[in-house]
Design a protein around this motif. Structure first.
Motif, short mmCIF file in Angstrom:
data_model
loop_
_atom_site.label_atom_id
_atom_site.label_comp_id
_atom_site.label_asym_id
_atom_site.label_seq_id
_atom_site.Cartn_x
_atom_site.Cartn_y
_atom_site.Cartn_z
N SER A 18 0.82 -1.21 0.00
CA SER A 18 0.00 0.00 0.00
C SER A 18 0.85 1.26 0.00
O SER A 18 0.40 2.34 -0.40
CB SER A 18 -0.93 0.01 1.21
OG SER A 18 -0.19 0.15 2.42
N ALA A 19 2.12 1.12 0.44
CA ALA A 19 3.01 2.28 0.51
C ALA A 19 3.84 2.46 -0.76
O ALA A 19 4.35 3.55 -1.03
CB ALA A 19 3.94 2.16 1.71
N ILE A 20 3.99 1.38 -1.55
CA ILE A 20 4.81 1.44 -2.76
C ILE A 20 3.93 1.11 -3.96
O ILE A 20 3.43 0.00 -4.10
CB ILE A 20 5.99 0.45 -2.67
CG1 ILE A 20 6.85 0.78 -1.45
CG2 ILE A 20 6.83 0.49 -3.94
CD1 ILE A 20 8.01 -0.17 -1.23
N SER A 21 3.77 2.07 -4.83
CA SER A 21 2.76 1.99 -5.89
C SER A 21 2.97 0.83 -6.87
O SER A 21 1.99 0.31 -7.41
CB SER A 21 2.71 3.30 -6.67
OG SER A 21 3.97 3.57 -7.28
N PHE A 22 4.20 0.41 -7.12
CA PHE A 22 4.40 -0.64 -8.13
C PHE A 22 4.28 -2.06 -7.56
O PHE A 22 4.47 -3.03 -8.28
CB PHE A 22 5.76 -0.47 -8.82
CG PHE A 22 6.96 -0.57 -7.92
CD1 PHE A 22 7.44 -1.82 -7.51
CD2 PHE A 22 7.62 0.56 -7.49
CE1 PHE A 22 8.55 -1.92 -6.69
CE2 PHE A 22 8.73 0.48 -6.67
CZ PHE A 22 9.19 -0.76 -6.27
N LEU A 23 3.97 -2.18 -6.27
CA LEU A 23 3.81 -3.50 -5.67
C LEU A 23 2.34 -3.85 -5.51
O LEU A 23 1.54 -3.01 -5.09
CB LEU A 23 4.48 -3.54 -4.29
CG LEU A 23 6.01 -3.50 -4.25
CD1 LEU A 23 6.49 -3.45 -2.81
CD2 LEU A 23 6.61 -4.70 -4.97
N GLU A 24 1.98 -5.07 -5.85
CA GLU A 24 0.63 -5.56 -5.64
C GLU A 24 0.64 -6.55 -4.49
O GLU A 24 1.67 -7.13 -4.14
CB GLU A 24 0.09 -6.24 -6.89
CG GLU A 24 0.82 -7.54 -7.23
CD GLU A 24 0.13 -8.33 -8.35
OE1 GLU A 24 -0.54 -7.73 -9.18
OE2 GLU A 24 0.30 -9.57 -8.36
N HIS A 25 -0.53 -6.74 -3.89
CA HIS A 25 -0.66 -7.70 -2.80
C HIS A 25 -1.95 -8.48 -2.98
O HIS A 25 -3.04 -7.89 -3.01
CB HIS A 25 -0.67 -6.99 -1.44
CG HIS A 25 -0.83 -7.94 -0.28
ND1 HIS A 25 0.22 -8.61 0.27
CD2 HIS A 25 -1.92 -8.31 0.42
CE1 HIS A 25 -0.20 -9.38 1.26
NE2 HIS A 25 -1.50 -9.21 1.37
N GLU A 26 -1.83 -9.79 -3.14
CA GLU A 26 -3.02 -10.63 -3.28
C GLU A 26 -3.50 -11.07 -1.92
O GLU A 26 -2.72 -11.49 -1.07
CB GLU A 26 -2.69 -11.85 -4.15
CG GLU A 26 -2.32 -11.48 -5.57
CD GLU A 26 -2.09 -12.71 -6.43
OE1 GLU A 26 -3.02 -13.50 -6.58
OE2 GLU A 26 -0.98 -12.85 -6.94
N GLU A 27 -4.81 -10.96 -1.71
CA GLU A 27 -5.38 -11.30 -0.42
C GLU A 27 -5.30 -12.80 -0.16
O GLU A 27 -5.16 -13.61 -1.07
CB GLU A 27 -6.85 -10.85 -0.36
CG GLU A 27 -7.04 -9.34 -0.44
CD GLU A 27 -6.45 -8.60 0.75
OE1 GLU A 27 -6.31 -9.22 1.82
OE2 GLU A 27 -6.12 -7.41 0.60
N ASP A 28 -5.40 -13.16 1.12
CA ASP A 28 -5.42 -14.57 1.49
C ASP A 28 -6.53 -15.29 0.75
O ASP A 28 -7.63 -14.76 0.58
CB ASP A 28 -5.65 -14.73 3.01
CG ASP A 28 -4.36 -14.54 3.78
OD1 ASP A 28 -3.32 -14.32 3.15
OD2 ASP A 28 -4.40 -14.62 5.02
N GLY A 29 -6.23 -16.49 0.33
CA GLY A 29 -7.23 -17.29 -0.36
C GLY A 29 -7.12 -17.22 -1.87
O GLY A 29 -7.74 -18.01 -2.58
#
Length: 202
Positions: free
Chosen positions: A31-42
């Motif tokens: 959320s702090a670095i624009s070029f990084l994505e984070h996939e939610e659990d599951g």
């Protein structure tokens, strides 16, 4: 870190993977670095979908902890990517995993990975607490084999608005039983010290 920058810059996209065991601040980092994505659990990762989302971007990466289970595939598909190993105090990780229901028994559909059987002798017969400790140790050791560099969440958290570890109380230890503390030291103690985590009873 040994990287050939010329090779990196030849590619249309520079890829970055932040690898962790989970519950290590990866969502806040994304959320702090624009070029990084984070996939939610599951949601299991997909290299093809990841590539699709990265089209047209100069730099793109992911903080999903699921990638740790696909390290060989990642290395083959992205040999010139930057692989960062993000670690967090094992006590906090174990407590967070416990609160999220890891190794509690039957899991709802899509969350079966929380009961992952590790290739550790006698793992199936271990207590839930021992499994949580081994999960932290096993996967951090595996990630270490593939990462270009390692960073601690506590050292960068001041830059993460949603998770500032420096403001949290130190030595606020959980109320574990004597047997649990003993198992923690035996399973995680040596690696925790290697990562720079020391406790008042050390």
């Amino acid at each position: 870190m040994q990287k050939n920058l010329n090779n990196l810059l030849k590619n249309d996209t520079f890829y970055v993977f932040v690898l962790s065991v989970g519950r290590s601040g990866t969502k806040s980092l994304a959320s702090a670095i624009s070029f990084l994505e984070h996939e939610e659990d599951g949601s299991q990762p997909s290299i093809s979908k990841f590539l699709e989302r990265s089209k047209g971007k100069k730099i793109y990466g992911s903080t999903s902890h699921f990638w740790k289970s696909y390290l060989s595939e990642l290395k083959e598909e992205f040999p010139n990517a930057l692989y960062i190993h993000l670690v967090r105090d094992p006590i906090k990780v174990i407590e967070s995993l416990k609160s999220k229901g890891w190794y509690k028994g039957k899991q709802k559909k899509g969350y079966e990975y929380r009961e992952e059987i590790l290739p550790v002798l006698g793992f199936k017969k271990m207590s839930r607490f021992e499994k949580l400790c081994w999960y932290w140790r096993y996967w951090n050791m595996e990630i270490d084999k593939h990462a270009d560099l390692r960073i601690r969440l506590e050292d960068i958290s001041r830059f993460l608005p949603k998770l500032n570890e420096s403001k949290r109380k130190k030595n606020n230890y959980p109320n574990w039983s004597q047997a649990e503390w003993y198992n923690f030291w035996i399973i995680c103690g040596k690696l925790a010290k290697e990562y720079g985590y020391y406790y008042k009873y050390d």
